[in-house]
Structure formats: C-alpha cells, structure tokens
Motif scaffolding. Structure first.
Motif, PDB file in Angstrom:
ATOM      1  N   VAL A 151     -13.824   2.538   2.301  1.00  0.00           N
ATOM      2  CA  VAL A 151     -13.087   1.316   1.929  1.00  0.00           C
ATOM      3  C   VAL A 151     -12.019   1.635   0.897  1.00  0.00           C
ATOM      4  CG1 VAL A 151     -13.233  -0.979   0.891  1.00  0.00           C
ATOM      5  CG2 VAL A 151     -15.008  -0.225   2.458  1.00  0.00           C
ATOM      6  N   LEU A 152     -12.375   2.419  -0.116  1.00  0.00           N
ATOM      7  CA  LEU A 152     -11.425   2.776  -1.172  1.00  0.00           C
ATOM      8  C   LEU A 152     -10.254   3.561  -0.594  1.00  0.00           C
ATOM      9  CD1 LEU A 152     -11.165   2.396  -4.237  1.00  0.00           C
ATOM     10  CD2 LEU A 152     -12.174   4.669  -4.523  1.00  0.00           C
ATOM     11  N   ALA A 153     -10.537   4.486   0.316  1.00  0.00           N
ATOM     12  CA  ALA A 153      -9.473   5.284   0.935  1.00  0.00           C
ATOM     13  C   ALA A 153      -8.545   4.403   1.758  1.00  0.00           C
ATOM     14  CB  ALA A 153     -10.093   6.376   1.816  1.00  0.00           C
ATOM     15  N   ALA A 154      -9.112   3.449   2.510  1.00  0.00           N
ATOM     16  CA  ALA A 154      -8.290   2.550   3.327  1.00  0.00           C
ATOM     17  C   ALA A 154      -7.397   1.683   2.446  1.00  0.00           C
ATOM     18  CB  ALA A 154      -9.182   1.676   4.208  1.00  0.00           C
ATOM     19  N   LEU A 155      -7.934   1.207   1.331  1.00  0.00           N
ATOM     20  CA  LEU A 155      -7.144   0.402   0.390  1.00  0.00           C
ATOM     21  C   LEU A 155      -5.965   1.205  -0.166  1.00  0.00           C
ATOM     22  CD1 LEU A 155     -10.032  -1.375  -1.577  1.00  0.00           C
ATOM     23  CD2 LEU A 155      -8.339  -2.514  -0.129  1.00  0.00           C
ATOM     24  N   LEU A 156      -6.236   2.440  -0.556  1.00  0.00           N
ATOM     25  CA  LEU A 156      -5.176   3.286  -1.130  1.00  0.00           C
ATOM     26  C   LEU A 156      -4.119   3.629  -0.081  1.00  0.00           C
ATOM     27  CD1 LEU A 156      -7.304   5.694  -3.376  1.00  0.00           C
ATOM     28  CD2 LEU A 156      -5.861   3.789  -4.111  1.00  0.00           C
ATOM     29  N   ILE A 157      -4.555   3.949   1.141  1.00  0.00           N
ATOM     30  CA  ILE A 157      -3.600   4.267   2.213  1.00  0.00           C
ATOM     31  C   ILE A 157      -2.702   3.064   2.490  1.00  0.00           C
ATOM     32  CG2 ILE A 157      -3.382   4.732   4.698  1.00  0.00           C
ATOM     33  CD1 ILE A 157      -5.934   6.468   4.427  1.00  0.00           C
ATOM     34  N   HIS A 158      -3.301   1.886   2.549  1.00  0.00           N
ATOM     35  CA  HIS A 158      -2.530   0.675   2.842  1.00  0.00           C
ATOM     36  C   HIS A 158      -1.510   0.397   1.741  1.00  0.00           C
ATOM     37  CE1 HIS A 158      -1.651  -3.057   4.853  1.00  0.00           C
ATOM     38  NE2 HIS A 158      -1.959  -3.769   3.788  1.00  0.00           N
ATOM     39  N   ALA A 159      -1.955   0.545   0.491  1.00  0.00           N
ATOM     40  CA  ALA A 159      -1.052   0.266  -0.634  1.00  0.00           C
ATOM     41  C   ALA A 159       0.078   1.292  -0.706  1.00  0.00           C
ATOM     42  CB  ALA A 159      -1.837   0.248  -1.943  1.00  0.00           C
ATOM     43  N   LEU A 160      -0.283   2.568  -0.554  1.00  0.00           N
ATOM     44  CA  LEU A 160       0.695   3.628  -0.758  1.00  0.00           C
ATOM     45  C   LEU A 160       1.596   3.879   0.455  1.00  0.00           C
ATOM     46  CD1 LEU A 160      -1.515   6.216  -2.712  1.00  0.00           C
ATOM     47  CD2 LEU A 160       0.122   4.557  -3.631  1.00  0.00           C
ATOM     48  N   VAL A 161       1.124   3.534   1.649  1.00  0.00           N
ATOM     49  CA  VAL A 161       1.921   3.767   2.854  1.00  0.00           C
ATOM     50  C   VAL A 161       2.561   2.470   3.353  1.00  0.00           C
ATOM     51  CG1 VAL A 161       1.900   4.576   5.240  1.00  0.00           C
ATOM     52  CG2 VAL A 161       0.520   5.752   3.518  1.00  0.00           C
ATOM     53  N   THR A 162       1.737   1.478   3.664  1.00  0.00           N
ATOM     54  CA  THR A 162       2.263   0.230   4.241  1.00  0.00           C
ATOM     55  C   THR A 162       3.187  -0.493   3.260  1.00  0.00           C
ATOM     56  OG1 THR A 162       0.188  -0.002   5.482  1.00  0.00           O
ATOM     57  CG2 THR A 162       1.648  -1.930   5.392  1.00  0.00           C
ATOM     58  N   TYR A 163       2.694  -0.735   2.048  1.00  0.00           N
ATOM     59  CA  TYR A 163       3.506  -1.480   1.080  1.00  0.00           C
ATOM     60  C   TYR A 163       4.709  -0.675   0.592  1.00  0.00           C
ATOM     61  CZ  TYR A 163      -0.253  -4.944   0.833  1.00  0.00           C
ATOM     62  OH  TYR A 163      -1.182  -5.907   1.129  1.00  0.00           O
TER      63      TYR A 163
END
Length: 408
Positions: free
Chosen positions: A223-235
C-alpha cells in the motif's frame, strides 16, 4: 492523534499478547480467544457492517447534490471531475497491479478470520454486471446491500435534488443531516478501534504466529509503495504537463499542508490549510481554489482507492480466491465511483472497503486485521489525497489562465 496513539498501543499489545500465547501458553489461547478476542473483534466488525449501507447511500446523495449544483456545473466542473475520476482509476489500477505482482497475502497465513468458512462465488459476465447497476427495486438493493445499485440510485436522487433546487430544500437538508449523523457514528465506532485492533491482531498472531505478521507487513509495504508511486509519478506528470510547474517546486511549496494532512488523517479537516497553501504558495487563484479543493475533499480519494485495491487483492489471496476479470473490473468501478461519496474523515475508508468486498463476494472479517496497520497508512493516504486536490487546482488554474490569455 490520540486515536492514532491508542490504535498503535492496541496493535503493539495485541502482537505481544498473541506472540506470548502462541509461543509459551498455547493451551490458554483457545479459551481466551473464544471468550475475549473473538467476541470483541466481532463486535467491532458488526459496528462497521452496521454503517456500510446507510453511509454509502447518504454520502453519495449529498456528494452528488454538491457536484450537480447548476451554479457549479460548467467548464471548471467538467475539468475537475474528469481529472479526479481519471487519477482515481489510475490509482486503483496501480494498487491492484502491484498487489498481483508482489502477492502480499499468503493463503492460510491468516486463517482466523471470524471462524466462518468461505467459498468463492462464480462471478457473473461483465455485461450482466453493467446492466445490473440500475436497480429494478431500490428498496431491495438497500436491504440486500447491492452497492453498485445503491450508488446508482443515490446518484439519481442527488441529481434530482440538485435540479429541483429550492423546491426540495427541506429534503436536501434532511439528507445532509442524515449524512452528518453517519459521520458522527463513524467517529464513535472508531473510538472502539483500539480494542478491535488489539483483539483481532492478538487472535491472528496467537492462532497463526509470525506468518500473520509477515503477511500484514507485506500488505503495509505494498500500500505504501502504491501511494508513493501514485504521488511521485501520476501527480508529478499532471503537475509538469498540465500545470506546467516543476514537480519538485510543487511538492516543496505544498509540503506544509501535506504535513497537516498526515497528522490529522482528515482531508476535510486539512482543507483550510491546503487552500491557504495553494493560494499563497502555489499562486492558485482564490476562485479556482475555492471550487476545486473543497470538491476534491469530497470526491477525490485516490489514497483510499489504493488501499481498497490492495486490500481486496490481499484478502482474496489469504482466502485462496482467484479474482476473475469481471471481479477486478467491478473493484475498479466500485472503488472509483464510491470515492465520489467518501467523506474526508478518519476511518471512513474501512466502511468503503467493506462495500467493495461485499460487491465481489469476499468475506468482511479480514478488515479487522487490516485495521491493525490501517491508521498509519491512513495518515499517508490523506496526504496523497490533498496533494491530488492541489494538483488538479493547479491544472484548472493554468488552463483557465491560458484560456483568458487567448481570448485577449
């Protein structure tokens, strides 16, 4: 923060008690589990189940009323809602893909999930799922807990209330008050969370030992990895290409609001700080900020969607269930649509998770185990949620400024 502290204390005590019983006093585990851990855990789970249907129904109606206000519809509304729905879909897709790759749940590692046997049900075809979204009997949908149908019915009511305006003001106020009551009950139920966390984690660790801890730790990491990927890549991609701002500058300037969101675990509670930060440090106009960010606090719950995606795959794995393509699509659609009505208060994500699990026929009992680490993740995903609101505001602000410049 007091609730966070108490849940962590309950978690730690539960782990310690479970390890002691598993390693040194195995004969005492069964009676203690039967008369203490299991009843306390079931009471907490029943409290969560009690709120699922009413909170989904009332929150979706109220959220749709706000979105569909004729005064707010238009260019900015279309851009904002499209941005939020796209990023939420991307978020849950990242989460489920990561969960399928890493496989945090090991079948049987957490077998003590309330003493209920579980048999996977064959999923209906995709076309049937889509056709069945529209309820033929809304009351039956509410009784049966058919979440997609409940959401569809709630959206129709919200649209009607918005379009009728003053003629149904009393009824609209009634829905808002009912939603407030549900939010209050969520806060009351979350007061029992430390006891639920203690009982459920003690039961899991006491019954299965270190394998249960290993699975929960892997769930936390995914979950933590998915949150970081979303914030750092998508946003970051959205900020750079749509907002035309350096992502590093964006995160640096918006970090004070992210810190507040992390500490409070409440998108709504952080709203004044996030709006002030966006206006004063990111240069977003007050008009855009006042429209996009409050709307985002209501319908943009990417962090919650990520948790739901990983948790659904995790629970399927520990129960030995193979999710079909139809069920995966159902999870993505349900979690995305449900995020429209997810209130920005601590703990409500668990209620929404229960809704998603119910929709794909997975057991609700493992939610109590997920709770053991959910509060820490809740802090992180709230920071992700408000960052998405600010990224959207930046995009809308830039597009409106470009449009105004072109007209001149």
């Amino acid at each position: 923060m007091k609730l966070t502290r108490n849940i962590i204390i309950g978690l730690v005590l539960g782990i310690l008690v479970g390890i002691i019983l598993n390693a040194f006093l195995p004969d005492l585990f069964d009676p203690i589990d039967t008369y203490l851990f299991d009843p306390v855990g079931k009471i907490f789970l029943n409290l969560i189940k009690m709120l699922v249907v009413p909170i989904v129904f009332f929150s979706i109606v109220v959220g749709t009323m706000g979105i569909s206000d004729p005064k707010k519809l238009g260019r900015m509304g279309a851009k904002t809602i499209t941005f939020f729905l796209v990023t939420t879909t991307v978020a849950i897709s990242i989460a489920m893909a990561l969960a399928f790759i890493v496989k945090p749940g090991v079948e049987g590692a957490i077998s003590n999930t309330g003493g209920q046997e579980f048999k996977a049900e064959e999923a209906p075809p995709v076309i049937d799922t889509l056709l069945n979204i529209i309820p033929t009997n809304p009351v039956a949908s509410l009784v049966e807990g058919n979440m997609l149908q409940i959401i569809a019915f709630a959206i129709f009511i919200g649209l009607a209330l918005a379009m009728l305006g003053d003629r149904t003001k009393g009824l609209a106020n009634l829905f808002e008050q009912a939603n407030d009551v549900m939010m209050y009950l969520v806060r009351i139920v979350m007061l029992t969370a430390p006891f639920g966390a203690f009982a459920l984690i003690a039961s899991a660790v006491g019954g299965q030992g270190k394998e249960a801890l290993a699975s929960l730790a892997m769930y936390f990491v995914v979950v933590l990895a998915a949150l970081l990927i979303h914030a750092l890549v998508t946003y970051s991609t959205a900020v750079a290409f749509l907002g035309k701002v350096n992502p590093l500058t964006f995160f640096k300037k918006f970090s004070p609001a992210m810190a507040v969101a992390f500490s409070t675990s409440s998108s709504s509670g952080t709203l004044p700080v996030s709006m002030k930060t966006a206006q004063e440090r990111l240069g977003i106009s007050k008009q855009v900020s006042s429209f996009v960010q409050p709307l985002g606090a209501t319908i943009n719950m990417d962090g919650t969607a990520i948790m739901q995606g990983v948790a659904t795959v995790f629970i399927a794995q520990i129960t030995g269930t193979d999710l079909s393509f139809t069920q995966i699509i159902t999870v993505v659609v349900t979690a995305t649509v449900a995020s429209v009505g997810t209130a920005g208060v601590p703990g409500v994500g668990l209620i929404m998770l229960a809704m998603v699990l119910k929709q794909v026929g997975l057991p609700l009992e493992p939610i109590g185990l997920i709770l053991a680490v959910d509060r820490l993740l809740d802090m992180t995903r709230t920071a992700v949620n408000i960052t998405g609101d600010a990224a959207c505001a930046l995009f809308v602000n830039r597009s409106e400024a470009d449009r105004a410049a072109a007209q001149e």
